[in-house]
Write an enzyme that holds these catalytic residues in place. Structure first.
Site, short mmCIF file in Angstrom:
data_model
loop_
_atom_site.label_atom_id
_atom_site.label_comp_id
_atom_site.label_asym_id
_atom_site.label_seq_id
_atom_site.Cartn_x
_atom_site.Cartn_y
_atom_site.Cartn_z
N ASP A 82 -14.59 25.66 -19.31
CA ASP A 82 -13.74 24.55 -18.89
C ASP A 82 -14.12 23.28 -19.66
O ASP A 82 -15.30 22.93 -19.75
CB ASP A 82 -13.93 24.34 -17.37
CG ASP A 82 -12.87 23.45 -16.75
OD1 ASP A 82 -11.75 23.38 -17.30
OD2 ASP A 82 -13.14 22.84 -15.70
N ASP A 104 -11.37 20.70 -25.31
CA ASP A 104 -10.72 19.49 -24.81
C ASP A 104 -10.81 18.38 -25.85
O ASP A 104 -11.78 17.63 -25.90
CB ASP A 104 -11.37 19.06 -23.49
CG ASP A 104 -10.72 17.81 -22.91
OD1 ASP A 104 -9.83 17.23 -23.57
OD2 ASP A 104 -11.09 17.40 -21.80
N GLU A 134 -5.96 20.79 -24.71
CA GLU A 134 -5.48 19.76 -23.78
C GLU A 134 -4.83 18.60 -24.53
O GLU A 134 -5.30 18.17 -25.57
CB GLU A 134 -6.63 19.23 -22.91
CG GLU A 134 -6.17 18.10 -21.98
CD GLU A 134 -7.22 17.71 -20.92
OE1 GLU A 134 -8.01 18.57 -20.49
OE2 GLU A 134 -7.21 16.52 -20.55
N HIS A 178 -7.88 14.85 -11.83
CA HIS A 178 -9.06 15.59 -11.38
C HIS A 178 -9.56 15.04 -10.05
O HIS A 178 -9.27 13.91 -9.70
CB HIS A 178 -10.17 15.49 -12.42
CG HIS A 178 -9.95 16.34 -13.64
ND1 HIS A 178 -10.02 15.84 -14.91
CD2 HIS A 178 -9.64 17.65 -13.76
CE1 HIS A 178 -9.79 16.82 -15.78
NE2 HIS A 178 -9.55 17.93 -15.10
N GLY A 179 -10.35 15.86 -9.35
CA GLY A 179 -10.92 15.41 -8.07
C GLY A 179 -9.86 15.49 -6.98
O GLY A 179 -8.83 16.13 -7.15
N HIS A 208 -4.35 21.10 -14.54
CA HIS A 208 -5.69 20.77 -14.03
C HIS A 208 -5.52 19.92 -12.78
O HIS A 208 -4.47 19.33 -12.57
CB HIS A 208 -6.49 19.99 -15.08
CG HIS A 208 -7.02 20.87 -16.18
ND1 HIS A 208 -8.35 20.94 -16.49
CD2 HIS A 208 -6.39 21.74 -17.01
CE1 HIS A 208 -8.52 21.80 -17.48
NE2 HIS A 208 -7.34 22.30 -17.82
N GLY A 209 -6.57 19.83 -11.97
CA GLY A 209 -6.48 18.98 -10.79
C GLY A 209 -5.70 19.63 -9.67
O GLY A 209 -4.90 18.99 -8.99
N GLY A 210 -5.93 20.94 -9.45
CA GLY A 210 -5.21 21.66 -8.40
C GLY A 210 -5.74 21.41 -7.00
O GLY A 210 -5.14 21.85 -6.02
N THR A 233 -12.85 21.06 -7.27
CA THR A 233 -13.37 20.22 -6.19
C THR A 233 -13.29 20.91 -4.82
O THR A 233 -14.26 20.89 -4.06
CB THR A 233 -12.60 18.88 -6.15
OG1 THR A 233 -12.68 18.30 -7.46
CG2 THR A 233 -13.19 17.93 -5.13
ZN LIG Z 1 -9.83 19.82 -15.90
#
Ligand SMILES: [Zn+2]
Length: 279
Positions: A82, A104, A134, A178-179, A208-210, A233
């Site tokens: 990741d 990334d 990304e 994210h988070g 991302h950020g699911g 997270t």
């Molecule tokens: Zn990510």
């Protein structure tokens, strides 16, 4: 079975109009819990090693754990890097047995991102490893990476990128972060649609950020063609809650089994949501 590539499970997701979760693993307990959840649901799973786990010296340790878990299972399992930080790191992961690496380069100028991603692809594809790239840095902090790029990617940028790079999967910023979300995110599905119309074959799209996204938003994203959704997270929080709930226990196996069940519950719910069949 042996680990499979990211491309293989995302092709499966495309054929089933589903998404495959990429769960971050930080230790053996989390990895094992996620695998048990995948077994109960009988669905493919992506186990991702992030920069935090690498910083505490777990790249090859977690690679061994995931290989062992996959070998015991009949399910397709992907070992994924990741937010790969450099070409050198992606090569180290390929050597450690990863079947998918993310590079990334979203904080780099577009041209440099294209050049670096191409280099990663050349090394990875030579040995059957998939590559995720990304575009448009994703805001919010994860594993000490703080995104500070534009909140959303532009269609022109995606077009230039996918015309220059033969990448297997592409993470795009469409209003995700994210988070955990501080307010309800508004994902730009019109932007996703425009990206998908760019070419007959666009790379598999990644969100991302699911963590903390509403179920109906997740379902819409999948209907719009998102094939991989990252959840870090929520898994970490579930594990920590499990530990907290058993802190007074003097039996180590109590905490292992409770933390495991907390992680499994979150993971199973995500797998069900991401692979639900709609008529
Ligand atoms: Zn990510």
């Amino acid at each position: 079975m042996p680990l499979v590539s990211l491309k293989e499970v995302l092709d499966w997701a495309e054929a089933h109009n589903a998404a495959v979760p990429a769960f971050n693993i930080d230790n053996i307990d989390i990895a094992q819990s996620l695998m048990l959840a995948a077994e109960e649901e009988q669905k493919p799973v992506i186990l991702a090693v992030g920069q935090g786990a690498i910083r505490v010296g777990r790249l090859d340790l977690l690679a061994s754990v995931v290989k062992t878990l996959a070998a015991r299972s009949a399910l397709p399992v992907v070992l994924h890097l990741d937010h790969g930080a450099s070409f050198e790191q992606t090569v180290a992961c390929i050597r450690a047995g990863f079947t998918s690496v993310m590079f990334d380069g979203s904080s780099l100028p577009l041209r440099e991102n294209i050049e670096q991603t191409r280099l990663v692809i050349k090394a990875a594809h030579a040995v059957g490893v998939s590559v995720e790239a990304e575009l448009g840095a994703i805001p919010g902090a994860e594993d000490g990476i703080v995104g500070n790029g534009p909140a959303k990617v532009s269609v022109a940028e995606v077009e230039a990128f996918i015309n220059g790079v033969d990448v297997d999967a592409l993470a795009v910023s469409i209003g995700n972060a994210h988070g955990l979300y501080k307010s309800e995110p508004k994902l730009d599905f019109e932007l996703l649609r425009s990206i998908r119309k760019l070419k007959a074959q666009v790379p598999h799209l990644v969100l991302h950020g699911g963590s903390g996204l509403q179920d109906k938003v997740v379902r819409s994203a999948i209907q719009e063609g998102v094939r991989k959704i990252n959840v870090a997270t929520e898994i970490r929080l579930a594990y920590l809650e499990g530990l907290r709930a058993t802190m007074d226990s003097r039996d180590i196996y109590t905490y292992i089994s409770v933390a495991r069940s907390f992680v499994m519950n979150v993971a199973k719910a995500k797998i069900q949501l991401f692979t639900a069949e709609e008529n």
